[in-house]
Design a protein around this motif. Structure first.
Motif, PDB file in Angstrom:
ATOM      1  N   ASN A  83       0.847  -1.173   0.000  1.00 39.21           N
ATOM      2  CA  ASN A  83       0.000   0.000   0.000  1.00 39.21           C
ATOM      3  C   ASN A  83       0.887   1.229   0.000  1.00 39.21           C
ATOM      4  OD1 ASN A  83      -3.203   0.137   1.406  1.00 39.21           O
ATOM      5  ND2 ASN A  83      -2.163   1.706   0.276  1.00 39.21           N
ATOM      6  N   ASP A  84       1.368   1.525  -1.186  1.00 41.66           N
ATOM      7  CA  ASP A  84       2.356   2.585  -1.305  1.00 41.66           C
ATOM      8  C   ASP A  84       1.852   3.933  -0.803  1.00 41.66           C
ATOM      9  OD1 ASP A  84       4.983   3.307  -2.226  1.00 41.66           O
ATOM     10  OD2 ASP A  84       3.956   4.525  -3.718  1.00 41.66           O
ATOM     11  N   ASP A  87       2.007   3.985   2.907  1.00 42.59           N
ATOM     12  CA  ASP A  87       3.404   4.004   3.342  1.00 42.59           C
ATOM     13  C   ASP A  87       4.005   5.391   3.196  1.00 42.59           C
ATOM     14  OD1 ASP A  87       3.302   1.339   3.895  1.00 42.59           O
ATOM     15  OD2 ASP A  87       4.285   0.704   2.051  1.00 42.59           O
ATOM     16  N   GLN A  88       3.813   5.966   2.040  1.00 42.64           N
ATOM     17  CA  GLN A  88       4.427   7.268   1.783  1.00 42.64           C
ATOM     18  C   GLN A  88       3.783   8.355   2.627  1.00 42.64           C
ATOM     19  OE1 GLN A  88       7.221   7.640   0.151  1.00 42.64           O
ATOM     20  NE2 GLN A  88       7.168   5.441  -0.091  1.00 42.64           N
ATOM     21  N   HIS A  91       5.228   8.042   5.980  1.00 40.90           N
ATOM     22  CA  HIS A  91       6.592   8.535   5.902  1.00 40.90           C
ATOM     23  C   HIS A  91       6.629  10.047   6.063  1.00 40.90           C
ATOM     24  CE1 HIS A  91      10.607   9.208   4.763  1.00 40.90           C
ATOM     25  NE2 HIS A  91      10.459   9.270   3.469  1.00 40.90           N
ATOM     26  N   ASP A 286       4.579   5.128  -9.764  1.00 41.86           N
ATOM     27  CA  ASP A 286       5.900   4.679  -9.345  1.00 41.86           C
ATOM     28  C   ASP A 286       5.863   3.913  -8.024  1.00 41.86           C
ATOM     29  OD1 ASP A 286       8.645   4.569  -9.990  1.00 41.86           O
ATOM     30  OD2 ASP A 286       9.073   6.048  -8.446  1.00 41.86           O
ATOM     31  N   THR A 287       4.960   2.972  -7.931  1.00 41.05           N
ATOM     32  CA  THR A 287       4.885   2.123  -6.735  1.00 41.05           C
ATOM     33  C   THR A 287       5.996   1.064  -6.774  1.00 41.05           C
ATOM     34  OG1 THR A 287       3.197   0.868  -7.904  1.00 41.05           O
ATOM     35  CG2 THR A 287       2.433   2.481  -6.317  1.00 41.05           C
ATOM     36  N   PRO A 288       6.248   0.410  -5.660  1.00 37.90           N
ATOM     37  CA  PRO A 288       7.394  -0.491  -5.582  1.00 37.90           C
ATOM     38  C   PRO A 288       7.455  -1.535  -6.708  1.00 37.90           C
ATOM     39  CG  PRO A 288       6.494  -0.156  -3.399  1.00 37.90           C
ATOM     40  CD  PRO A 288       5.560   0.535  -4.349  1.00 37.90           C
ATOM     41  N   ARG A 291       9.593  -1.412 -10.154  1.00 37.99           N
ATOM     42  CA  ARG A 291      11.035  -1.605 -10.178  1.00 37.99           C
ATOM     43  C   ARG A 291      11.383  -3.071 -10.399  1.00 37.99           C
ATOM     44  NH1 ARG A 291      11.544   2.988  -5.955  1.00 37.99           N
ATOM     45  NH2 ARG A 291       9.385   2.916  -6.586  1.00 37.99           N
TER      46      ARG A 291
ATOM     47  N   TRP B  77      10.736   3.057   3.491  1.00 36.85           N
ATOM     48  CA  TRP B  77       9.854   4.091   2.954  1.00 36.85           C
ATOM     49  C   TRP B  77      10.578   4.911   1.916  1.00 36.85           C
ATOM     50  CZ3 TRP B  77       7.811   6.032   8.340  1.00 36.85           C
ATOM     51  CH2 TRP B  77       6.678   5.288   8.699  1.00 36.85           C
ATOM     52  N   GLY B  80      11.241   3.630  -1.412  1.00 33.40           N
ATOM     53  CA  GLY B  80      10.051   3.295  -2.178  1.00 33.40           C
ATOM     54  C   GLY B  80       9.874   1.803  -2.358  1.00 33.40           C
ATOM     55  N   ARG B  81      10.527   1.034  -1.504  1.00 34.90           N
ATOM     56  CA  ARG B  81      10.461  -0.410  -1.658  1.00 34.90           C
ATOM     57  C   ARG B  81       9.218  -1.001  -0.992  1.00 34.90           C
ATOM     58  NH1 ARG B  81      15.059  -2.327   1.238  1.00 34.90           N
ATOM     59  NH2 ARG B  81      16.078  -0.358   0.754  1.00 34.90           N
ATOM     60  N   GLY B  82       8.513  -0.151  -0.279  1.00 28.45           N
ATOM     61  CA  GLY B  82       7.352  -0.677   0.440  1.00 28.45           C
ATOM     62  C   GLY B  82       7.804  -1.273   1.751  1.00 28.45           C
ATOM     63  N   ASN B  83       6.847  -1.666   2.558  1.00 25.49           N
ATOM     64  CA  ASN B  83       7.184  -2.079   3.896  1.00 25.49           C
ATOM     65  C   ASN B  83       6.116  -3.049   4.377  1.00 25.49           C
ATOM     66  OD1 ASN B  83       8.964  -0.113   6.209  1.00 25.49           O
ATOM     67  ND2 ASN B  83       8.287  -2.197   6.437  1.00 25.49           N
TER      68      ASN B  83
END
Lengths: 345, 345
Positions: A83-84, A87-88, A91, A286-288, A291, B77, B80-83
């Motif tokens: 859940n980006d 999370d952000q 943060h 740009d969620t995890p 990448r 965080w 941007g790797r998520g957690n």
DNA sequence: CTGAAAGCGCTAACAG
DNA sequence: CTGTTAGCGCTTTCAG
């Protein structure tokens, strides 16, 4: 040792309780001498004021509440998809609160539920926060913001313009979509597909407009056939991509309104034997996950953490100074270029 | 309309303040008649007790604090790797708190910092929570748990056994590693590599033992050359995999102590032209990324959300009933089988 | 510039 | 079973 109160500090420093309070809150009218004496006692005793008592006595609660969409958040958690946004947001907002001696409490309420107002009022009554941070879709809920404003709760609205109700912290989705599209045009793409997001969100409409803006200013026509509807889900991304790739004169690039749908596009392309970046792909958010895909997705990065930090900072400012609601704040987005975009063959 | 207090309710219902309090807290010794009258007034006025006042008057704060590792969380965080840990913890604990009329506050403190105790005491003083949830590595910090116990704060320790200090909610890492290894053995693999986790965590050691257990009970020898050190980072996974694949008699399968290192293994294998699942791969943690890799990774799923929910539930129970610290709770793990494991060719 | 007194909204302890 | 009283630890008046 356990439970040091303001009275203990006052005694130890040989001053009145109120003087300790003044020092703790950085109020004026305390001589340096007394200040030092108080601080010395505070350190020696390890005194930290009780949040609850502060709220009871004074007008501040040192608490910010962030309101998030319940269903969405829980679904993301449950599916293990991460859940980006959350999370952000944590943060940015939590760390900012911390830096100012505030706390942030995180609440989930169901958008669109009938008793949303009642739920929110219950939160306000129980917590009496000094401000509230609204995330989409709550931040777009006019009625909710109006209710909050009526109750004099400072409101930060993430991801949207405030337009006089609360204040907004947001990025320019339209210009972001324009930049993403321009990136593709710059690579030689002329037929660029667009997968739209749920029209329920303001950002979806703006992203679509930005896409059209870029085409037009490059002298390209906006072909409605190249615009496929979506709702931010993987499934909708699959359907949209299939539709676009089935076109007689199919696009050489696709801009998707979020990562999930872009990953769906990647999936469909590979199933059809179409390589990426032969078909170039750009996504939003740009969620995890972007990448980890192969290739990594070129993506627009939303400054969620910055927006949250700014929201918290401004709310804390209001609560400290009693100033009026701040004005809107626009924050810059980013374009992260990865392997999914390349020059047209 | 704004700020309904217990007094208003008492007046509206024509009862004493204390009676309202009794009803709100589900205390005994109130006739149904009065109960109804009070509840009617509560609903009519939209009364919700103030958390701060409840804390001031009574002995409970209706607040649980979850303590997480600061550096780790922020790094995740930031990158941007998520957690996943945080997400799942919120999932389990927040919803449980909510269901019981409690709130959960989330705090970050740096593990291993000198003034960790001071920081935690400050949190306790400011918030006076009814219980505290420790996540790794804090949950393994004996001194911290002792301090908390001394201060009479109920402590739930996630991911470890309580062993008489606080109580633990955890899974059996050893048996999980054993099961993962047995899965590989069942597929015909005999040379199975192991990428260890940071020995800083109890779980790392247990996973390694479980791996050895499975080999031994299948009559296979534990070859130390097949055990490569790691520290849970991608980089360490790369190094470990390279070492394992460079072996003269290289493994046909690898068990990695977390997802990150397993993804590194996938990466290295593909770079060396070794297909997965020709080289079979199993990981620990089942974070969101393992669903996106190609192929998806077979993985041990930690019941983080369940552990957090249980932790919260038990702490709330203690705070409500004043009972003694609960005993340890073991929760079942899962083995999610995906495309990265297959029968040995 | 400093201090004393009066609450904030609730619950604990005790009376009835 | 129900009500009264006295705080909890702070900040806000308002005097000095």
């Amino acid at each position: 040792m356990s439970k040091v109160t303001i009275r203990h500090v006052a005694e130890a420093a040989g001053v009145a309780v109120k003087t300790v309070s003044r020092v703790m809150n950085g109020e004026p009218n305390v001589t340096r001498d007394l200040q030092d004496r108080v601080m010395k006692a505070v350190d020696a005793l390890g005194y930290v004021p009780s949040m609850a008592a502060r709220r009871m006595g004074g007008s501040r609660s040192f608490l910010l509440v962030a309101l998030n969409d319940r269903l969405n958040t829980i679904n993301n958690w449950r599916s293990g998809r991460g859940n980006d946004w959350i999370d952000q947001m944590l943060h940015g907002a939590m760390l900012t609160c911390e830096a100012h001696g505030y706390r942030m409490l995180f609440e989930l309420v169901e958008a669109g539920s009938d008793d949303l107002d009642r739920k929110v009022v219950a939160i306000l009554s129980a917590l009496q926060p000094d401000g509230i941070i609204l995330t989409p879709p709550h931040s777009e809920n006019r009625a909710l913001v109006e209710m909050l404003t009526r109750r004099q709760v400072p409101v930060a609205r993430m991801g949207v313009r405030g337009e006089g109700l609360g204040f907004g912290v947001f990025m320019d989705d339209r210009r972001a979509a324009e930049e993403a599209t321009r990136h593709l045009i710059g690579l030689g793409h002329a037929r660029i597909g667009f997968i739209a997001g749920s029209p329920r969100f303001q950002a979806s409409r703006q992203r679509r407009e930005g896409y059209a803006d870029a085409l037009r200013s490059a002298g390209l026509t906006v072909d409605e056939a190249l615009i496929a509807p979506g709702d931010f889900t993987f499934e909708s991304g699959v359907a949209a991509t299939e539709r676009l790739l089935a076109l007689p004169d199919r696009p050489t690039a696709i801009l998707a309104s979020n990562d999930e749908m872009a990953l769906a596009a990647l999936h469909v392309a590979s199933r059809r034997g179409i390589g990426v970046p032969d078909l170039s792909l750009v996504s939003f958010d740009d969620t995890p996950g972007v990448r980890l895909s192969v290739p990594g997705l070129t993506s627009i990065r939303q400054p969620i953490s910055d927006m949250a930090a700014r929201a918290a900072e401004l709310l804390i400012g209001v609560s400290k100074t009693g100033d009026a609601t701040p004005s809107d704040h626009l924050l810059p987005f980013g374009l992260e270029i990865r392997g999914s975009t390349a020059a047209r063959q």
